[in-house]
Design an enzyme around this catalytic site. Structure first.
Site, short mmCIF file in Angstrom:
data_model
loop_
_atom_site.label_atom_id
_atom_site.label_comp_id
_atom_site.label_asym_id
_atom_site.label_seq_id
_atom_site.Cartn_x
_atom_site.Cartn_y
_atom_site.Cartn_z
N ARG A 104 0.84 -1.18 0.00
CA ARG A 104 0.00 0.00 0.00
C ARG A 104 0.88 1.23 0.00
O ARG A 104 1.74 1.38 0.86
CB ARG A 104 -0.82 -0.04 1.29
CG ARG A 104 -2.18 0.47 1.17
CD ARG A 104 -2.96 0.12 2.41
NE ARG A 104 -2.37 0.61 3.65
CZ ARG A 104 -3.11 0.99 4.68
NH1 ARG A 104 -4.42 0.95 4.61
NH2 ARG A 104 -2.54 1.40 5.79
N THR A 108 -0.95 7.59 -0.72
CA THR A 108 -2.26 7.51 -1.41
C THR A 108 -3.11 6.36 -0.90
O THR A 108 -4.31 6.31 -1.17
CB THR A 108 -2.04 7.28 -2.91
OG1 THR A 108 -1.43 5.99 -3.08
CG2 THR A 108 -1.13 8.35 -3.51
N ASP A 200 1.02 -2.45 12.33
CA ASP A 200 1.45 -2.87 10.99
C ASP A 200 1.80 -4.36 11.04
O ASP A 200 2.80 -4.77 11.65
CB ASP A 200 2.66 -2.04 10.55
CG ASP A 200 3.01 -2.30 9.10
OD1 ASP A 200 3.01 -1.34 8.31
OD2 ASP A 200 3.29 -3.48 8.74
N ASP A 203 5.37 -5.40 9.65
CA ASP A 203 6.46 -4.99 10.53
C ASP A 203 6.50 -5.84 11.79
O ASP A 203 7.58 -6.21 12.27
CB ASP A 203 6.30 -3.51 10.91
CG ASP A 203 6.69 -2.59 9.77
OD1 ASP A 203 7.39 -3.04 8.85
OD2 ASP A 203 6.30 -1.41 9.81
#
Ligand code: PRP
Ligand code: URA
Length: 209
Positions: A104, A108, A200, A203
């Site tokens: 991603r 944006t 995340d 991560d």
């Protein structure tokens, strides 16, 4: 509209609570994502058809059931989807694995595709796309589109945590794809992260932050 299946077995809820905890380290996070994925696979495959076979037990012949020749492929969306593959393969060791690389764009939030390697016969297979997070839905929609462009027609989507926005987007763009989730959270924040979510996923799985 595609069906949304909320798989909220107590074991899954318990493990997901530990996964969400920011104090959980990468090792335990990885192990639990794998375990929850295995437990979810049990439900995702619940409607697979069976056929009868005869088995010679040490005592006599038994009429038994086996899964009716269904060919399955697990398709992780890289990177975080990789963390879910091992758990599913423990239950379905004959499944093939295809990889789709989508990330991603942080500005944006649009999905960028960067990799695709799939089994050659995906048209004949039941495909289970896996990704821990269904946030805006952009990555999942792109992944499903990718597979459909290559002839796939039996696709299920399995995620740990979904935002209502992501579910709605997938339902609108791909109403034929059933969605399996372990939790539906409140909303997205202004950065497109699921609230409360788990942060995340990539991560946390791979220790990159
Ligand atoms: C995360 C996650 C999904 C995507 C969900 O991946 O694993 O693929 O975001 O967000 P969306 O529903 O808004 O598209 P990310 O882009 O962070 O890439 P990574 O797995 O490589 O970390
Ligand atoms: N991707 C993640 O890894 N986490 C989120 O909450 C949203 C997208």
């Amino acid at each position: 509209m595609s069906n949304v299946h909320l798989i909220n077995h107590p074991l899954i809820q318990h493990k997901l609570s530990i996964i969400r905890d920011s104090n959980t380290g990468a090792k335990e996070f990885r192990e639990l994502v794998e375990e929850v994925s295995m437990l979810m696979a049990y439900e995702v495959t619940r409607d697979f058809p069976l056929e009868e076979v005869e088995v010679e037990t040490p005592v006599s012949t038994a009429r038994c059931k086996v899964i009716a020749g269904k060919k399955i492929a697990v398709i992780p969306i890289l990177r975080a989807g990789l963390g879910m593959v091992g758990g599913i393969l423990k239950l379905i060791p004959t499944a093939k694995v295809g990889h789709i690389g989508v990330y991603r764009d942080p500005e944006t939030l649009q999905p960028i595709e960067y990799y695709c390697k799939l089994p050659s016969d995906i048209c004949d297979r039941e495909l289970i796309i896996v990704d821990p997070m269904l946030a805006t839905g952009g990555s999942a929609v792109a992944g499903i589109q990718f597979l459909k462009q290559r002839g796939a027609n039996q696709i299920r989507l399995m995620c740990l945590i979904a935002a209502p926005e992501g579910i709605e987007t997938v339902q609108t763009k791909h109403p034929d794809v059933d969605i399996y989730v372990a939790a539906i959270d409140e909303r997205l924040n202004s950065h497109g992260y699921i609230v409360p979510g788990l942060g995340d996923a990539g991560d946390r799985l791979f220790g990159t932050k």
